[in-house]
Design a protein around this motif. Structure first.
Motif, PDB file in Angstrom:
ATOM      1  N   SER A  91      -0.506   0.994   7.885  1.00  0.00           N
ATOM      2  CA  SER A  91       0.513   1.840   7.256  1.00  0.00           C
ATOM      3  C   SER A  91       0.455   3.259   7.810  1.00  0.00           C
ATOM      4  O   SER A  91       1.495   3.879   8.039  1.00  0.00           O
ATOM      5  CB  SER A  91       0.357   1.851   5.731  1.00  0.00           C
ATOM      6  OG  SER A  91      -0.794   2.558   5.344  1.00  0.00           O
ATOM      7  N   VAL A  92      -0.744   3.768   8.066  1.00  0.00           N
ATOM      8  CA  VAL A  92      -0.873   5.097   8.672  1.00  0.00           C
ATOM      9  C   VAL A  92      -0.250   5.105  10.062  1.00  0.00           C
ATOM     10  O   VAL A  92       0.468   6.051  10.433  1.00  0.00           O
ATOM     11  CB  VAL A  92      -2.361   5.532   8.711  1.00  0.00           C
ATOM     12  CG1 VAL A  92      -2.555   6.777   9.567  1.00  0.00           C
ATOM     13  CG2 VAL A  92      -2.884   5.762   7.305  1.00  0.00           C
ATOM     14  N   ILE A  93      -0.472   4.036  10.832  1.00  0.00           N
ATOM     15  CA  ILE A  93       0.138   3.933  12.168  1.00  0.00           C
ATOM     16  C   ILE A  93       1.661   3.920  12.049  1.00  0.00           C
ATOM     17  O   ILE A  93       2.360   4.559  12.839  1.00  0.00           O
ATOM     18  CB  ILE A  93      -0.379   2.682  12.907  1.00  0.00           C
ATOM     19  CG1 ILE A  93      -1.858   2.864  13.255  1.00  0.00           C
ATOM     20  CG2 ILE A  93       0.442   2.401  14.163  1.00  0.00           C
ATOM     21  CD1 ILE A  93      -2.535   1.612  13.777  1.00  0.00           C
TER      22      ILE A  93
ATOM     23  N   ILE B 243       3.434  -1.606   3.269  1.00  0.00           N
ATOM     24  CA  ILE B 243       2.101  -2.039   3.674  1.00  0.00           C
ATOM     25  C   ILE B 243       1.026  -1.236   2.937  1.00  0.00           C
ATOM     26  O   ILE B 243       0.004  -1.784   2.516  1.00  0.00           O
ATOM     27  CB  ILE B 243       1.940  -1.930   5.203  1.00  0.00           C
ATOM     28  CG1 ILE B 243       2.899  -2.922   5.891  1.00  0.00           C
ATOM     29  CG2 ILE B 243       0.510  -2.204   5.637  1.00  0.00           C
ATOM     30  CD1 ILE B 243       2.989  -2.757   7.390  1.00  0.00           C
ATOM     31  N   LEU B 244       1.258   0.053   2.747  1.00  0.00           N
ATOM     32  CA  LEU B 244       0.311   0.889   2.006  1.00  0.00           C
ATOM     33  C   LEU B 244       0.178   0.410   0.562  1.00  0.00           C
ATOM     34  O   LEU B 244      -0.934   0.305   0.029  1.00  0.00           O
ATOM     35  CB  LEU B 244       0.750   2.357   2.041  1.00  0.00           C
ATOM     36  CG  LEU B 244      -0.153   3.346   1.317  1.00  0.00           C
ATOM     37  CD1 LEU B 244      -1.523   3.412   1.992  1.00  0.00           C
ATOM     38  CD2 LEU B 244       0.493   4.721   1.279  1.00  0.00           C
ATOM     39  N   ILE B 245       1.297   0.092  -0.063  1.00  0.00           N
ATOM     40  CA  ILE B 245       1.268  -0.427  -1.438  1.00  0.00           C
ATOM     41  C   ILE B 245       0.484  -1.732  -1.494  1.00  0.00           C
ATOM     42  O   ILE B 245      -0.327  -1.941  -2.402  1.00  0.00           O
ATOM     43  CB  ILE B 245       2.703  -0.595  -1.990  1.00  0.00           C
ATOM     44  CG1 ILE B 245       3.336   0.780  -2.224  1.00  0.00           C
ATOM     45  CG2 ILE B 245       2.706  -1.420  -3.264  1.00  0.00           C
ATOM     46  CD1 ILE B 245       4.816   0.737  -2.542  1.00  0.00           C
TER      47      ILE B 245
ATOM     48  N   PHE C 232       9.070   3.978   8.337  1.00  0.00           N
ATOM     49  CA  PHE C 232       8.580   4.677   7.154  1.00  0.00           C
ATOM     50  C   PHE C 232       8.552   3.742   5.941  1.00  0.00           C
ATOM     51  O   PHE C 232       7.553   3.674   5.216  1.00  0.00           O
ATOM     52  CB  PHE C 232       9.444   5.910   6.867  1.00  0.00           C
ATOM     53  CG  PHE C 232       8.933   6.747   5.744  1.00  0.00           C
ATOM     54  CD1 PHE C 232       7.837   7.591   5.936  1.00  0.00           C
ATOM     55  CD2 PHE C 232       9.518   6.688   4.494  1.00  0.00           C
ATOM     56  CE1 PHE C 232       7.343   8.356   4.894  1.00  0.00           C
ATOM     57  CE2 PHE C 232       9.030   7.444   3.446  1.00  0.00           C
ATOM     58  CZ  PHE C 232       7.939   8.284   3.647  1.00  0.00           C
ATOM     59  N   CYS C 233       9.643   3.001   5.726  1.00  0.00           N
ATOM     60  CA  CYS C 233       9.693   2.056   4.594  1.00  0.00           C
ATOM     61  C   CYS C 233       8.657   0.946   4.753  1.00  0.00           C
ATOM     62  O   CYS C 233       8.002   0.557   3.786  1.00  0.00           O
ATOM     63  CB  CYS C 233      11.090   1.458   4.477  1.00  0.00           C
ATOM     64  SG  CYS C 233      12.340   2.638   3.969  1.00  0.00           S
TER      65      CYS C 233
ATOM     66  N   ASP D  14      -9.250  -6.835   5.060  1.00  0.00           N
ATOM     67  CA  ASP D  14      -7.802  -7.030   5.176  1.00  0.00           C
ATOM     68  C   ASP D  14      -7.051  -5.852   4.555  1.00  0.00           C
ATOM     69  O   ASP D  14      -6.085  -5.349   5.134  1.00  0.00           O
ATOM     70  CB  ASP D  14      -7.415  -8.342   4.487  1.00  0.00           C
ATOM     71  CG  ASP D  14      -5.930  -8.635   4.570  1.00  0.00           C
ATOM     72  OD1 ASP D  14      -5.351  -8.478   5.664  1.00  0.00           O
ATOM     73  OD2 ASP D  14      -5.340  -9.027   3.533  1.00  0.00           O
ATOM     74  N   HIS D  15      -7.511  -5.384   3.410  1.00  0.00           N
ATOM     75  CA  HIS D  15      -6.859  -4.244   2.749  1.00  0.00           C
ATOM     76  C   HIS D  15      -7.068  -2.953   3.548  1.00  0.00           C
ATOM     77  O   HIS D  15      -6.161  -2.121   3.628  1.00  0.00           O
ATOM     78  CB  HIS D  15      -7.365  -4.086   1.319  1.00  0.00           C
ATOM     79  CG  HIS D  15      -7.204  -5.331   0.493  1.00  0.00           C
ATOM     80  ND1 HIS D  15      -6.052  -6.091   0.478  1.00  0.00           N
ATOM     81  CD2 HIS D  15      -8.056  -5.963  -0.335  1.00  0.00           C
ATOM     82  CE1 HIS D  15      -6.212  -7.126  -0.314  1.00  0.00           C
ATOM     83  NE2 HIS D  15      -7.421  -7.071  -0.823  1.00  0.00           N
TER      84      HIS D  15
END
Length: 188
Positions: free
Chosen positions: A101-103, A50-52, A44-45, A93-94
């Motif tokens: 991050s969703v995975i 990665i999302l950020i 989760f962290c 890449d983004h």
């Protein structure tokens, strides 16, 4: 850029990339072994980080700024060399970071009822995976350097698509190799 300066810059890039990956893997295993962080919390962290990164990448699009000066120098060089392909590559890449991050979030939520399996992992698997990550990183960087450094701007049209197809193929190949290693050495 002259050949000697280019070689020096690429050598520093490889060294910093290997050092960074090595430190991240050491921190990862320290968190698991010493802090006893649960797999779901870790995923989760990691998904949040990665999302950020992905979102900030879209916000700061087109910038070559980096905390590490040599990586900024590399970004400036590659932006000049790749031209529009650099923008495409960064955008993709983004997108990949957001997908990853969703995975991570999905895995975090699906593995909530699973015991922390990291404490039972065989050290041979850990060493094998560490070496595989370093091998993949270095081989992919060397192919990238060779393609970019030896080409002109016109020859690099379509580079982003080509490199992503190769990355997906290499990812499938490495997944098969890791699966075979686990079946042969870990499961018996």
């Amino acid at each position: 850029m002259e050949q000697a300066a280019l070689k020096k810059m690429r050598t520093k890039q490889i060294a910093i990339s290997n050092l960074f990956v090595g430190l991240m893997i050491i921190i990862f295993f320290m968190l698991i072994q010493i802090v006893k962080i649960q797999l779901t919390h870790f995923l989760f962290c990691l998904g949040i980080l990665i999302l950020i990164q992905g979102i900030l990448g879209f916000i700061r699009k087109g910038t070559t700024k980096s905390f590490i000066p040599i990586l900024e120098q590399v970004a400036i060089y590659e932006k000049e060399k790749l031209g529009k392909e650099w923008e495409k590559e960064k955008r993709l890449d983004h997108v990949w970071k957001i997908i990853l991050s969703v995975i991570m979030f999905i895995q975090s939520f699906t593995l909530q009822n699973v015991d922390n399996a990291f404490s039972d992992v065989d050290p041979a698997l850990i060493i094998f995976l560490f070496l595989m990550v370093l091998a993949i990183l270095n081989i992919s960087m060397l192919f990238r350097f060779r393609k970019i450094d030896r080409s002109t701007v016109g020859e690099l049209t379509g580079y982003t698509k080509e490199s992503n197809i190769m990355a997906i193929a290499l990812g499938f190949f490495m997944a098969i190799v890791i699966f075979i290693f686990i079946v042969i050495f870990i499961l018996p």
